[in-house]
Design an enzyme around this catalytic site. Structure first.
Site, PDB file in Angstrom:
ATOM      1  N   GLU A 180       3.210  22.151  -9.759  1.00  0.00           N
ATOM      2  CA  GLU A 180       2.280  22.561  -8.696  1.00  0.00           C
ATOM      3  C   GLU A 180       0.876  22.760  -9.258  1.00  0.00           C
ATOM      4  OE1 GLU A 180       4.744  25.720  -7.193  1.00  0.00           O
ATOM      5  OE2 GLU A 180       6.149  24.199  -6.498  1.00  0.00           O
TER       6      GLU A 180
ATOM      7  N   GLY B  17      13.159  28.459  -8.597  1.00  0.00           N
ATOM      8  CA  GLY B  17      12.115  28.839  -7.648  1.00  0.00           C
ATOM      9  C   GLY B  17      12.731  29.547  -6.447  1.00  0.00           C
ATOM     10  N   GLY B  18      12.890  28.816  -5.345  1.00  0.00           N
ATOM     11  CA  GLY B  18      13.329  29.378  -4.066  1.00  0.00           C
ATOM     12  C   GLY B  18      14.518  30.322  -4.174  1.00  0.00           C
TER      13      GLY B  18
ATOM     14  N   GLU C 219      11.534  19.502 -15.022  1.00  0.00           N
ATOM     15  CA  GLU C 219      11.569  19.721 -13.574  1.00  0.00           C
ATOM     16  C   GLU C 219      11.091  18.464 -12.848  1.00  0.00           C
ATOM     17  OE1 GLU C 219      11.313  24.138 -12.477  1.00  0.00           O
ATOM     18  OE2 GLU C 219       9.278  23.474 -12.796  1.00  0.00           O
TER      19      GLU C 219
ATOM     20  N   GLY D 241      11.733  22.397  -4.770  1.00  0.00           N
ATOM     21  CA  GLY D 241      11.556  22.909  -3.407  1.00  0.00           C
ATOM     22  C   GLY D 241      12.037  21.980  -2.321  1.00  0.00           C
TER      23      GLY D 241
ATOM     24  N   ASN E 107      10.929  31.813 -11.116  1.00  0.00           N
ATOM     25  CA  ASN E 107       9.513  31.559 -10.855  1.00  0.00           C
ATOM     26  C   ASN E 107       9.257  31.935  -9.391  1.00  0.00           C
ATOM     27  OD1 ASN E 107       6.968  30.575 -10.455  1.00  0.00           O
ATOM     28  ND2 ASN E 107       7.495  28.407 -10.728  1.00  0.00           N
ATOM     29  N   TRP E 108       8.633  33.083  -9.209  1.00  0.00           N
ATOM     30  CA  TRP E 108       8.439  33.573  -7.842  1.00  0.00           C
ATOM     31  C   TRP E 108       7.235  32.920  -7.139  1.00  0.00           C
ATOM     32  CZ3 TRP E 108       9.529  39.617  -7.983  1.00  0.00           C
ATOM     33  CH2 TRP E 108      10.910  39.812  -8.110  1.00  0.00           C
ATOM     34  N   LYS E 109       6.488  32.129  -7.856  1.00  0.00           N
ATOM     35  CA  LYS E 109       5.326  31.430  -7.266  1.00  0.00           C
ATOM     36  C   LYS E 109       4.463  32.427  -6.486  1.00  0.00           C
ATOM     37  CE  LYS E 109       8.096  27.286  -7.363  1.00  0.00           C
ATOM     38  NZ  LYS E 109       8.373  25.968  -6.892  1.00  0.00           N
TER      39      LYS E 109
ATOM     40  N   HIS F 212       3.271  23.833 -14.826  1.00  0.00           N
ATOM     41  CA  HIS F 212       4.143  23.651 -13.659  1.00  0.00           C
ATOM     42  C   HIS F 212       3.585  22.520 -12.804  1.00  0.00           C
ATOM     43  CE1 HIS F 212       6.203  24.253  -9.889  1.00  0.00           C
ATOM     44  NE2 HIS F 212       7.134  24.882 -10.594  1.00  0.00           N
TER      45      HIS F 212
ATOM     46  N   SER G  76      15.468  22.801  -7.325  1.00  0.00           N
ATOM     47  CA  SER G  76      16.534  23.044  -6.344  1.00  0.00           C
ATOM     48  C   SER G  76      17.848  23.501  -6.984  1.00  0.00           C
ATOM     49  CB  SER G  76      16.756  21.808  -5.460  1.00  0.00           C
ATOM     50  OG  SER G  76      15.594  21.580  -4.679  1.00  0.00           O
TER      51      SER G  76
HETATM   52  P1  PGA Z   1      12.832  25.328  -6.725  1.00  0.00           P
HETATM   53  O1  PGA Z   1      11.573  25.456  -7.706  1.00  0.00           O
HETATM   54  O2  PGA Z   1      14.008  25.991  -7.420  1.00  0.00           O
HETATM   55  O3  PGA Z   1      12.419  26.036  -5.471  1.00  0.00           O
HETATM   56  O4  PGA Z   1      13.080  23.880  -6.513  1.00  0.00           O
HETATM   57  C1  PGA Z   1      11.705  25.286  -9.086  1.00  0.00           C
HETATM   58  C2  PGA Z   1      10.351  25.436  -9.750  1.00  0.00           C
HETATM   59  O5  PGA Z   1       9.351  25.034  -9.157  1.00  0.00           O
HETATM   60  O6  PGA Z   1      10.245  25.971 -10.863  1.00  0.00           O
END
Ligand code: PGA
Length: 263
Positions: A109, A246-247, A181, A187, A9-11, A107, A225
């Site tokens: 966010e 994500g990251g 999640e 994050g 997930n590149w956000k 998600h 994470s």
């Molecule tokens: P993260 O994000 O790996 O940076 O914690 C995961 C996500 O939001 O899907």
């Protein structure tokens, strides 16, 4: 059917140059490690603006590997509506024009920053599934909810609203993926321990089986994470079928290491 999935997930990250470089690096890593990735699905969810570029880049990769290795393409959200006066939204038919395979919905966010609720997430899920798109539906509790022992209540409600609206959709168990999640792990660099994640995954799997025995086979990913140094332990858990990353997915090398941990 339970699948092994590693999804990036590149956000709101990436650029034309960044994406090209990422693919070039990923291609070199693939070429050099000579592993067989047939047992996992690798998915990338870029920003909407780069869907066409990533579609082209993955086709290029596919050709380079004798049409044996195809990265799947996902969007980070989808509209629940067909078309019309919904400024800023993107519909299922639009993303299908670009050969998108999956859509991510719910998600955390989007739930927190865009006030998306369980019903909206469920409607988006149904809309995508009915139009032959696969869905990664995200659920998870906040730190406060975990500390108040509400984890199972919260994720249970989030799951219920999706299944109640979508249980009659054809082939639900192969087209719906759940991503657990925990919000406190996204994050933050603090992942759920393998035991904490497994406990929730097994709760979700049992809950799914109560709706329909077949739903026992729905793929459940862990996200929050995930890094090269904790991926293997998490993926080794009985009810964890892969990860939503994500990251760490923004770095091609880290993402490759996480994919390797899932083999
Ligand atoms: P993260 O994000 O790996 O940076 O914690 C995961 C996500 O939001 O899907």
């Amino acid at each position: 059917m339970r699948k092994n999935i590693i999804a990036a997930n590149w956000k709101m990250n990436g650029s034309l140059d960044f994406n090209n470089n990422w693919f070039e690096e990923f291609y070199n890593l693939l070429k050099n490690n000579n592993k067989d990735f047939n047992n996992i699905e690798i998915i990338i969810a870029p920003s909407f603006l780069y869907i066409e570029q990533i579609n082209n880049l993955r086709t290029y990769l596919f050709n380079k590997f004798d049409n044996k290795f195809k990265i799947k393409l996902a969007t980070q959200d989808i509209s629940e509506y067909e078309n019309g006066a919904y400024t800023g939204q993107v519909s299922v038919s639009m993303v299908k024009d670009f050969d998108v395979d999956y859509v991510i919905v719910g998600h955390s966010e989007r739930r927190s920053l865009n006030n998306e609720n369980n019903f909206e997430v469920a409607r988006k899920t149904r809309k995508a599934l009915e139009n032959n798109l696969k869905v990664i539906a995200c659920i998870g509790e906040t730190l406060e909810q975990r500390e108040n022992n509400q984890t199972k209540i919260i994720v249970g409600e989030q799951l219920d609203s999706i299944i109640e609206l979508c249980s009659d959709v054809n082939n639900l168990s192969s087209n719906l993926v759940i991503a657990y999640e925990p919000v406190w792990a996204i994050g933050t660099g603090v992942n759920a321990s393998p035991e904490q994640a497994q406990e929730v995954h097994s709760f979700l799997r049992e809950k799914l089986a109560k709706y329909n025995k077949e739903f026992n086979n729905i793929t459940i990913l862990y996200g929050g994470s995930v890094k090269p140094n904790n991926a293997k332990e998490l993926f080794n858990q009985q009810d964890i079928d892969g990860g939503l990353i994500g990251g760490a997915s923004l770095n091609a090398k880290s993402f490759m290491e996480i994919c390797l941990a899932a083999l």
